[in-house]
Design an enzyme around this catalytic site. Sequence first.
Site, PDB file in Angstrom:
ATOM      1  N   ASP A   1       0.817  -1.220   0.000  1.00 16.50           N
ATOM      2  CA  ASP A   1       0.000   0.000   0.000  1.00 16.50           C
ATOM      3  C   ASP A   1       0.850   1.269   0.000  1.00 16.50           C
ATOM      4  O   ASP A   1       0.427   2.311   0.495  1.00 16.50           O
ATOM      5  CB  ASP A   1      -0.956   0.041   1.212  1.00 16.50           C
ATOM      6  CG  ASP A   1      -1.735  -1.243   1.372  1.00 16.50           C
ATOM      7  OD1 ASP A   1      -2.250  -1.748   0.362  1.00 16.50           O
ATOM      8  OD2 ASP A   1      -1.820  -1.755   2.507  1.00 16.50           O
TER       9      ASP A   1
ATOM     10  N   LYS B   1       2.305   2.310  -4.878  1.00 15.31           N
ATOM     11  CA  LYS B   1       3.033   1.833  -6.072  1.00 15.31           C
ATOM     12  C   LYS B   1       2.224   2.050  -7.342  1.00 15.31           C
ATOM     13  O   LYS B   1       2.773   2.360  -8.385  1.00 15.31           O
ATOM     14  CB  LYS B   1       3.344   0.328  -5.949  1.00 15.31           C
ATOM     15  CG  LYS B   1       4.238  -0.025  -4.802  1.00 15.31           C
ATOM     16  CD  LYS B   1       4.401  -1.521  -4.679  1.00 15.31           C
ATOM     17  CE  LYS B   1       3.122  -2.256  -4.325  1.00 15.31           C
ATOM     18  NZ  LYS B   1       2.536  -1.934  -3.016  1.00 15.31           N
TER      19      LYS B   1
ATOM     20  N   GLY C   1      -4.517  -3.945  -4.665  1.00 15.11           N
ATOM     21  CA  GLY C   1      -5.439  -2.869  -5.036  1.00 15.11           C
ATOM     22  C   GLY C   1      -4.611  -1.643  -5.316  1.00 15.11           C
ATOM     23  O   GLY C   1      -4.295  -0.884  -4.413  1.00 15.11           O
ATOM     24  N   HIS C   2      -4.215  -1.472  -6.574  1.00 19.28           N
ATOM     25  CA  HIS C   2      -3.322  -0.361  -6.929  1.00 19.28           C
ATOM     26  C   HIS C   2      -4.150   0.788  -7.502  1.00 19.28           C
ATOM     27  O   HIS C   2      -4.773   0.652  -8.548  1.00 19.28           O
ATOM     28  CB  HIS C   2      -2.278  -0.833  -7.944  1.00 19.28           C
ATOM     29  CG  HIS C   2      -1.381  -1.912  -7.399  1.00 19.28           C
ATOM     30  ND1 HIS C   2      -0.565  -2.681  -8.171  1.00 19.28           N
ATOM     31  CD2 HIS C   2      -1.186  -2.336  -6.124  1.00 19.28           C
ATOM     32  CE1 HIS C   2       0.089  -3.539  -7.407  1.00 19.28           C
ATOM     33  NE2 HIS C   2      -0.276  -3.354  -6.160  1.00 19.28           N
TER      34      HIS C   2
ATOM     35  N   GLN D   1       1.852  -5.870  -3.157  1.00 19.08           N
ATOM     36  CA  GLN D   1       2.183  -5.952  -1.722  1.00 19.08           C
ATOM     37  C   GLN D   1       3.572  -5.315  -1.487  1.00 19.08           C
ATOM     38  O   GLN D   1       3.961  -4.440  -2.247  1.00 19.08           O
ATOM     39  CB  GLN D   1       2.117  -7.396  -1.210  1.00 19.08           C
ATOM     40  CG  GLN D   1       0.718  -7.990  -1.208  1.00 19.08           C
ATOM     41  CD  GLN D   1       0.308  -8.633  -2.525  1.00 19.08           C
ATOM     42  OE1 GLN D   1       1.084  -9.308  -3.160  1.00 19.08           O
ATOM     43  NE2 GLN D   1      -0.911  -8.414  -2.943  1.00 19.08           N
TER      44      GLN D   1
HETATM   45  P1  GDP Z   1      -0.482   0.470  -3.739  1.00 14.32           P
HETATM   46  O1  GDP Z   1      -1.204  -0.817  -3.462  1.00 14.32           O
HETATM   47  O2  GDP Z   1       0.941   0.453  -3.313  1.00 14.32           O
HETATM   48  O3  GDP Z   1      -0.664   0.930  -5.151  1.00 14.32           O
HETATM   49  O4  GDP Z   1      -1.176   1.557  -2.840  1.00 14.32           O
HETATM   50  P2  GDP Z   1      -2.735   1.834  -2.672  1.00 14.32           P
HETATM   51  O5  GDP Z   1      -3.316   2.204  -3.972  1.00 14.32           O
HETATM   52  O6  GDP Z   1      -3.368   0.720  -1.917  1.00 14.32           O
HETATM   53  O7  GDP Z   1      -2.728   3.028  -1.639  1.00 14.32           O
HETATM   54  C1  GDP Z   1      -2.213   4.226  -1.902  1.00 14.32           C
HETATM   55  C2  GDP Z   1      -3.309   5.266  -1.768  1.00 14.32           C
HETATM   56  O8  GDP Z   1      -2.708   6.527  -1.591  1.00 14.32           O
HETATM   57  C3  GDP Z   1      -4.155   5.413  -3.018  1.00 14.32           C
HETATM   58  O9  GDP Z   1      -5.459   5.798  -2.670  1.00 14.32           O
HETATM   59  C4  GDP Z   1      -3.478   6.527  -3.787  1.00 14.32           C
HETATM   60  O10 GDP Z   1      -4.358   7.239  -4.646  1.00 14.32           O
HETATM   61  C5  GDP Z   1      -3.019   7.408  -2.665  1.00 14.32           C
HETATM   62  N1  GDP Z   1      -1.773   8.149  -2.911  1.00 14.32           N
HETATM   63  C6  GDP Z   1      -0.667   7.743  -3.593  1.00 14.32           C
HETATM   64  N2  GDP Z   1       0.310   8.680  -3.495  1.00 14.32           N
HETATM   65  C7  GDP Z   1      -0.211   9.678  -2.736  1.00 14.32           C
HETATM   66  C8  GDP Z   1       0.316  10.928  -2.242  1.00 14.32           C
HETATM   67  O11 GDP Z   1       1.461  11.274  -2.465  1.00 14.32           O
HETATM   68  N3  GDP Z   1      -0.513  11.670  -1.450  1.00 14.32           N
HETATM   69  C9  GDP Z   1      -1.792  11.292  -1.152  1.00 14.32           C
HETATM   70  N4  GDP Z   1      -2.518  12.081  -0.373  1.00 14.32           N
HETATM   71  N5  GDP Z   1      -2.318  10.126  -1.610  1.00 14.32           N
HETATM   72  C10 GDP Z   1      -1.535   9.342  -2.368  1.00 14.32           C
END
Ligand code: GDP
Length: 426
Positions: free
Chosen positions: A16, A19, A43-44, A227
Amino acid sequence: MIKSNSLAIIGAQWGDEGKGKIVDFFCKYADGCVRFQGGPNAGHTVVFDDKRVIFHQLPSGLTHSHLKGYIASGCIIDLEVLKNEIEELKNLGIDIKNRIFVDYRCHLIFPFHKEIDKKREELKKGVKIGTTQKGIGPCYEDKYQRIGIRIGDLKDFSLFSEKLKQEFLRKNYLLMEIYEVPPISEKSYLNFVKENREFFLSLITDVSKEVYEELKKGKKIIFEGAQGTLLDINFGTYPYVTSSSTIAGSISGQVGIPFNFIEEVIGVCKAYTTRVGEGPFPTELTNEIGKYLQEKGKEFGATTGRKRRCGWFDCGIIRYAKRINGFEKLIITKIDILSGLNELKIANGYIYEGNEIDEFIPELAYHLEPKYLELKPFNQDFNKVKSYKDFDEEVLEFLNTIERLTGCEIWAVSIGEKREDIIFKY
Ligand code: GDP
């Protein structure tokens, strides 16, 4: 933007890390994007042009119309989720024709895998792993028991149906006798597969060969991890881990390309730490600050909706992830969430039985006492930041401290959820 032909983007914490956004950003400059492990437990999230897409199984770069998306043999697939995900993209006006390639070796998740996952977690008294209950563990178990059914088996539908009926029989026995739940009929699932078989067949290929040939031609490929390092089946905080290998070193084995084809690895981490589900978490904040990070950062699982636990940035974890994955560069996400706090800390190693330890040790994780460094908190309006020099002094101090303590260079900092909210250092 990307100098090397193959770039692996790896989560440096417990997943999370954001990525999805980073992969999407780099895919603008790439020809292909490969998911190499996991299934619909990921869930990206990608936010662009006021649209929001959550990628579960498909590679996150597919919103770019020029890009090819690959699902490699290390992944497992829930066909119903795959179909819905593709429909969602179509509804957003994204043309996916001839752009999605699925390795024939990918194992399939069936309804009984999900039921077993759910029941098993419910019945656990002591060590609940906190699984996403998407059938991931049971499907990988079947793969390694060598009784799994692969997407390539769809080519011969009568054999596929026969194998699946047998498996339904075996699993229904387990569901009834051990878990005391009613059996599941295979009929509606088989009908679904039959109706959509031609479509699924059109996606199947040998991803190992395709990606090899693309790289040979000099095409640029992004390898997208799901992950994070601390959820890796071998190197994570076992047993609170995922069922596949999430680290950079596993890419070649899960995609089926030579290991020296991976030219560059970058680690993605949040400006703080989160983890969803159970397990050790040395810098966890169970106070108001943890709540603030959880609420402001909207720290809910993109797949399960579960609240994520939050804590301070932990250099010991990044040192561990750096060593295991071999990255030298970091991308820090969600720095905007730290803005407005009255205190700011970074953990720089731990104390264990009176001794100082620099690097996170999964085996001892419950007993590691973080050593904190107090930094000046910041309160910056990140909407006004257009380049690295626009960061306030306190923000720069925070970022410089991370660089100094982890020995990694910060390549970029994400300051918001949108595609354009990213600031490169150079
Ligand atoms: P992933 O599984 O690593 O892709 O991460 P997730 O999508 O589960 O969680 C990341 C969340 O943070 C998502 O809702 C993104 O839209 C949001 N996000 C990513 N980068 C940033 C950031 O720099 N600032 C903020 N406020 N939200 C972000």
